[in-house]
Enzyme design. Structure first.
Site, PDB file in Angstrom:
ATOM      1  N   SER A 159       0.748  -1.260  -0.037  1.00 46.05           N
ATOM      2  CA  SER A 159      -0.024  -0.008  -0.147  1.00 46.05           C
ATOM      3  C   SER A 159       0.726   1.317  -0.053  1.00 46.05           C
ATOM      4  O   SER A 159       0.603   2.183  -0.692  1.00 46.05           O
ATOM      5  CB  SER A 159      -0.924   0.007   1.217  1.00 46.05           C
ATOM      6  OG  SER A 159      -0.217   0.292   2.381  1.00 46.05           O
TER       7      SER A 159
ATOM      8  N   LEU B 129      11.092  -6.949   4.742  1.00 44.66           N
ATOM      9  CA  LEU B 129      11.446  -7.573   6.122  1.00 44.66           C
ATOM     10  C   LEU B 129      13.296  -8.230   6.160  1.00 44.66           C
ATOM     11  O   LEU B 129      13.304  -8.700   7.320  1.00 44.66           O
ATOM     12  CB  LEU B 129      10.392  -8.753   6.363  1.00 44.66           C
ATOM     13  CG  LEU B 129       9.056  -8.156   6.428  1.00 44.66           C
ATOM     14  CD1 LEU B 129       8.238  -9.181   6.872  1.00 44.66           C
ATOM     15  CD2 LEU B 129       9.137  -7.095   7.579  1.00 44.66           C
TER      16      LEU B 129
ATOM     17  N   ILE C  82      19.413  -4.845   5.502  1.00 45.96           N
ATOM     18  CA  ILE C  82      20.151  -4.413   4.278  1.00 45.96           C
ATOM     19  C   ILE C  82      21.557  -4.952   4.442  1.00 45.96           C
ATOM     20  O   ILE C  82      22.250  -4.189   5.584  1.00 45.96           O
ATOM     21  CB  ILE C  82      19.999  -2.933   4.073  1.00 45.96           C
ATOM     22  CG1 ILE C  82      18.444  -2.606   3.957  1.00 45.96           C
ATOM     23  CG2 ILE C  82      20.751  -2.460   2.929  1.00 45.96           C
ATOM     24  CD1 ILE C  82      17.738  -3.245   2.693  1.00 45.96           C
TER      25      ILE C  82
ATOM     26  N   HIS D 151       9.052   3.029   9.634  1.00 43.02           N
ATOM     27  CA  HIS D 151       8.783   2.152  10.462  1.00 43.02           C
ATOM     28  C   HIS D 151       7.500   2.620  11.079  1.00 43.02           C
ATOM     29  O   HIS D 151       7.344   3.817  11.430  1.00 43.02           O
ATOM     30  CB  HIS D 151      10.122   1.984  11.511  1.00 43.02           C
ATOM     31  CG  HIS D 151       9.833   0.993  12.747  1.00 43.02           C
ATOM     32  ND1 HIS D 151       9.899  -0.290  12.400  1.00 43.02           N
ATOM     33  CD2 HIS D 151       9.377   1.073  13.893  1.00 43.02           C
ATOM     34  CE1 HIS D 151       9.479  -0.930  13.549  1.00 43.02           C
ATOM     35  NE2 HIS D 151       9.359   0.059  14.417  1.00 43.02           N
TER      36      HIS D 151
ATOM     37  N   GLU E 245       1.284   6.931   7.281  1.00 41.94           N
ATOM     38  CA  GLU E 245       2.214   6.798   6.243  1.00 41.94           C
ATOM     39  C   GLU E 245       1.779   6.946   4.963  1.00 41.94           C
ATOM     40  O   GLU E 245       2.700   7.634   4.039  1.00 41.94           O
ATOM     41  CB  GLU E 245       2.349   5.219   6.171  1.00 41.94           C
ATOM     42  CG  GLU E 245       2.888   4.323   7.711  1.00 41.94           C
ATOM     43  CD  GLU E 245       2.770   2.916   7.736  1.00 41.94           C
ATOM     44  OE1 GLU E 245       1.938   2.224   6.958  1.00 41.94           O
ATOM     45  OE2 GLU E 245       3.658   2.405   8.196  1.00 41.94           O
TER      46      GLU E 245
HETATM   47  C1  GRF Z   1       4.140  -0.625   6.920  1.00 40.65           C
HETATM   48  O1  GRF Z   1       3.285  -0.591   8.024  1.00 40.65           O
HETATM   49  C2  GRF Z   1       5.238  -0.097   7.185  1.00 40.65           C
HETATM   50  O2  GRF Z   1       5.461   0.987   8.296  1.00 40.65           O
HETATM   51  C3  GRF Z   1       6.312  -1.139   7.494  1.00 40.65           C
HETATM   52  O3  GRF Z   1       5.743  -2.337   6.476  1.00 40.65           O
HETATM   53  C4  GRF Z   1       4.337  -1.892   6.486  1.00 40.65           C
HETATM   54  C5  GRF Z   1       4.223  -2.174   4.967  1.00 40.65           C
HETATM   55  O4  GRF Z   1       2.815  -1.947   4.624  1.00 40.65           O
HETATM   56  N1  GRF Z   1       7.614  -1.144   7.265  1.00 40.65           N
HETATM   57  P1  GRF Z   1       2.461  -1.950   2.955  1.00 40.65           P
HETATM   58  O5  GRF Z   1       2.986  -3.250   2.502  1.00 40.65           O
HETATM   59  O6  GRF Z   1       3.166  -0.720   2.216  1.00 40.65           O
HETATM   60  O7  GRF Z   1       0.998  -1.881   2.912  1.00 40.65           O
END
Ligand code: GRF
Length: 189
Positions: A14, A85, A88, A104, A174
């Site tokens: 997303s 996940l 790096i 994050h 985000e």
């Molecule tokens: C987000 O909540 C971000 O903060 C974390 O992973 C999630 C990714 O969500 N690092 P999406 O795949 O972008 O929906």
């Protein structure tokens, strides 16, 4: 010359979608590659739909140089981690100094580090009866969730909140801020 952005993601994507949309009409950058370590991840379907090149990485090859050589061959200028996940590797950090950012879903330095992702983060925040949570956008170094902070935004935690409702509040933050912050960093670069 527009900067070429690579988005690294492992999940639904997303954030990747919002970033792709944001730079569709941009004069400074475009998303030219989606890097993923999970076959079938939602972010790959987004890349398909958007006609963006995909790179499905293998753990072995990734461990050697984080695909640094291939990314530079593709002319990638900047790397965005949006729900990626894997750690790096040093080789990739050295190949892209100050050019890798991560988001994050908590207010670092609290609630960060290995294993602190997704619902685990929101559950920990609620269990500890925090009054607020939020997002942190930061540069990436060789430690999980550890580089210099670029931007933070907060949201309140209400008594009825659970990891699901908190995740929704966090996603809103985000989606509102990550594309803009990336643009500001690119303009400052
Ligand atoms: C987000 O909540 C971000 O903060 C974390 O992973 C999630 C990714 O969500 N690092 P999406 O795949 O972008 O929906």
């Amino acid at each position: 010359m527009k900067k070429k952005l690579a988005i690294f993601a492992s999940g639904a994507g997303s954030n990747a979608q919002k970033i792709i949309d944001h730079f569709k009409n941009s004069d400074i950058a475009t998303v030219s590659l989606v890097v993923c370590n999970k076959p079938g991840a939602g972010v790959l379907a987004i890349a398909d739909r958007e006609g963006i090149e995909q790179l499905l990485i293998s753990k072995e090859q990734y461990r050697t140089d984080g695909y640094a050589r291939i990314l530079s061959q593709k002319g990638i200028d900047f790397i965005i981690l949006a729900g990626f996940l894997l750690k790096i590797p040093q080789a990739l950090i050295e190949a892209y100094p100050g050019k890798i950012v991560n988001i994050h879903p908590a207010l670092l330095p609290a609630y960060g580090g290995k294993g602190m992702y997704g619902a685990f983060v929101h559950q920990a925040v609620i269990t500890n009866q925090e009054k607020q949570s939020g997002i942190t956008i930061h540069y990436v170094d060789e430690h999980y969730d550890h580089g210099d902070v670029i931007f933070q935004a907060t949201c309140t935690i209400e008594p009825g909140d659970d990891p699901e409702t908190l995740a929704q509040k966090i996603h809103l933050l985000e989606h509102r801020h990550f594309p803009e912050v990336i643009e500001q960093v690119l303009r400052g670069k």
